[in-house]
Design an enzyme around this catalytic site. Structure first.
Site, PDB file in Angstrom:
ATOM      1  N   ASP A 156      11.619 -41.080 -22.620  1.00 39.29           N
ATOM      2  CA  ASP A 156      11.743 -39.965 -21.687  1.00 39.29           C
ATOM      3  C   ASP A 156      10.483 -39.107 -21.779  1.00 39.29           C
ATOM      4  O   ASP A 156      10.281 -38.381 -22.748  1.00 39.29           O
ATOM      5  CB  ASP A 156      12.989 -39.141 -22.025  1.00 39.29           C
ATOM      6  CG  ASP A 156      13.227 -38.005 -21.033  1.00 39.29           C
ATOM      7  OD1 ASP A 156      12.363 -37.795 -20.147  1.00 39.29           O
ATOM      8  OD2 ASP A 156      14.257 -37.332 -21.157  1.00 39.29           O
ATOM      9  N   GLN A 214       6.824 -49.809  -8.701  1.00 38.80           N
ATOM     10  CA  GLN A 214       5.981 -50.827  -8.066  1.00 38.80           C
ATOM     11  C   GLN A 214       4.766 -51.166  -8.915  1.00 38.80           C
ATOM     12  O   GLN A 214       4.477 -52.333  -9.184  1.00 38.80           O
ATOM     13  CB  GLN A 214       5.504 -50.327  -6.700  1.00 38.80           C
ATOM     14  CG  GLN A 214       6.558 -50.185  -5.644  1.00 38.80           C
ATOM     15  CD  GLN A 214       5.928 -49.908  -4.288  1.00 38.80           C
ATOM     16  OE1 GLN A 214       5.418 -50.822  -3.636  1.00 38.80           O
ATOM     17  NE2 GLN A 214       5.936 -48.657  -3.869  1.00 38.80           N
ATOM     18  N   TYR A 258       5.050 -32.053  -3.461  1.00 40.18           N
ATOM     19  CA  TYR A 258       4.632 -33.287  -4.129  1.00 40.18           C
ATOM     20  C   TYR A 258       3.140 -33.246  -4.441  1.00 40.18           C
ATOM     21  O   TYR A 258       2.718 -33.508  -5.573  1.00 40.18           O
ATOM     22  CB  TYR A 258       4.960 -34.494  -3.240  1.00 40.18           C
ATOM     23  CG  TYR A 258       4.300 -35.772  -3.675  1.00 40.18           C
ATOM     24  CD1 TYR A 258       4.622 -36.380  -4.884  1.00 40.18           C
ATOM     25  CD2 TYR A 258       3.347 -36.393  -2.865  1.00 40.18           C
ATOM     26  CE1 TYR A 258       4.009 -37.556  -5.286  1.00 40.18           C
ATOM     27  CE2 TYR A 258       2.733 -37.571  -3.251  1.00 40.18           C
ATOM     28  CZ  TYR A 258       3.069 -38.148  -4.461  1.00 40.18           C
ATOM     29  OH  TYR A 258       2.460 -39.321  -4.850  1.00 40.18           O
TER      30      TYR A 258
END
Length: 320
Positions: free
Chosen positions: A66, A40, A155
Site C-alpha cells: 500500500d 496497463q 487529476y
C-alpha cells in the site's frame, strides 16, 4: 540469472531464500521493484521482465504494498533493497478525481513522496510516469519539458504535485510524461472502440482533440531502455516526454482501429467536443515534444500506426 516474481513479490516464508538468490556465481543480482503491477503499464513491465531475466523483479500492487502507507513503503524498500523502482501506480480516473481530490492527491502525490523518500534512503533510482494533463491543452505546438505547466483538472494538479514532490525529495529520478495510453490490458480507448465498432452501426467521435497515442508496451520498453542506460553509467535525471510518433484526433484514431481490425459495418462520424460533453474538459491539444528523451537516451520511437497494429494483433489473437 535473476528471478522474476509473480504478483505479490516476496512471500514472508520465502524471504530468506529470495534474498540468497540475489547472489549467484559470486555476482550481485540487482532488484527492480514495479509498483502498480495490475495496471496497463505494470502488465507490460511484466513482459519486460521476461526479456531481462538478469534482474530480480518484484511486482506489487495495493494488495501487496500500500503506497499510501509511508512506513510500509520504507520497510519494504529497506528489506528488498531495489536498485530501481518503476512507479506505474496512479489515480487516473479524470472525472472521478473532480469529486475525489483527496483520493487523487493521496495516490498521485503522497504515495510518490513515500516512494521518493524510500528510494533516497536506499540509494535507488526512481522512474515515475506522469501525464500531459500537467498542461492545459491550449497550445498549438508540441509541448516541451521546459514549457510552463498549467493543469486545468484535479487529476492534472495531483500529477503535477507528484512531479514536484519527487524532484524535491529524490534527485536520482526520471519523470516520463505520456498521453493517450492504451494496451491489450484493462480498459482503454482502443478496446472500447473495438467493442463499440462491433456492437453498433454508427459512432460519433470527437475530431477536435489532438494528440499522439501511446502503446503501453512501447512505454514499458522505453522505461527499460532508460534503466539499462543507467546501468551503463549514462543516467540523466529530469523530466522527459514520451508518446508514439505522429499526431491524430480521436476520430482519426478510431478510423485506424476499425480499419486494422477489419470493422466495416460501423459508420464513424466526426463531431466537435461541444457535441460530446464530458464531466471534465479534455485537453484540446496533447502532443508532446520528444526531442529531449530521444537525444539524452538515444531512444528510437515507433509511429502510433505501427504500434497500434502490434497491439491489435495481440488483442485479436487472444484466446476467446
Amino acid at each position: 540469472m535473476g528471478i522474476t516474481f509473480p504478483l505479490g513479490g516476496v512471500l514472508p516464508d520465502q524471504h530468506k531464500q529470495h534474498q540468497a538468490a540475489t547472489f549467484e556465481y559470486g555476482l550481485y543480482i540487482k532488484t527492480i521493484l514495479v509498483t502498480g503491477a495490475n495496471g496497463q503499464l505494470g502488465q507490460e513491465m511484466r513482459k519486460q521482465a521476461v526479456l531481462h531475466p538478469d534482474f530480480r523483479w518484484l511486482f506489487t500492487d495495493i494488495g501487496e504494498l500500500d503506497l499510501s502507507d509511508a512506513e510500509a513503503v520504507m520497510d519494504f524498500c529497506r528489506t528488498e533493497r531495489p536498485a530501481y523502482i518503476i512507479n506505474c501506480a496512479a489515480y487516473t480516473a479524470v472525472d472521478k478525481a473532480e469529486e475525489d481530490a483527496a483520493g487523487a492527491f493521496l495516490v498521485n502525490r503522497d504515495a510518490v513522496a513515500h516512494l521518493a523518500k524510500a528510494a533516497t534512503q536506499t540509494d535507488a533510482i526512481l522512474l515515475h510516469v506522469s501525464t500531459d494533463y500537467v498542461f492545459d491543452g491550449t497550445s498549438t505546438q508540441p509541448y516541451k519539458e521546459s514549457d510552463p505547466v498549467c493543469p486545468a483538472t484535479v487529476y492534472g494538479k495531483s500529477k503535477l504535485a507528484g512531479e514536484e514532490t519527487l524532484q524535491r525529495l529524490c534527485p536520482r529520478s526520471v519523470i516520463v510524461r505520456t498521453a493517450w495510453l492504451y494496451s491489450a490490458f484493462g480498459t482503454n480507448f482502443v478496446k472500447t472502440m473495438l467493442r463499440l465498432g462491433r456492437e453498433r452501426d454508427s459512432l460519433n467521435v470527437v475530431n477536435d482533440q489532438i494528440g499522439s497515442p501511446t502503446f503501453a508496451g512501447d512505454l514499458a520498453a522505453a522505461l527499460m531502455h532508460i534503466l539499462l542506460k543507467s546501468e551503463a553509467g549514462q543516467f540523466t535525471p529530469g523530466v522527459y516526454h514520451y508518446s508514439n510518433e505522429g499526431v491524430c484526433s480521436w476520430y482519426d484514431f478510431t478510423l485506424k482501429i476499425h480499419a486494422l481490425a477489419g470493422i466495416t459495418t460501423c459508420a464513424v462520424t466526426p463531431v466537435s467536443s461541444d457535441q460530446y460533453p464530458s464531466r471534465t474538459p479534455r485537453p484540446a491539444y496533447s502532443v508532446l515534444d520528444k526531442t529531449k528523451i530521444k537525444t539524452d537516451y538515444a531512444l528510437s520511437i515507433p509511429t502510433w500506426e505501427t504500434s497500434l497494429a502490434v497491439c491489435l494483433n495481440d488483442l485479436l489473437n487472444q484466446p476467446a
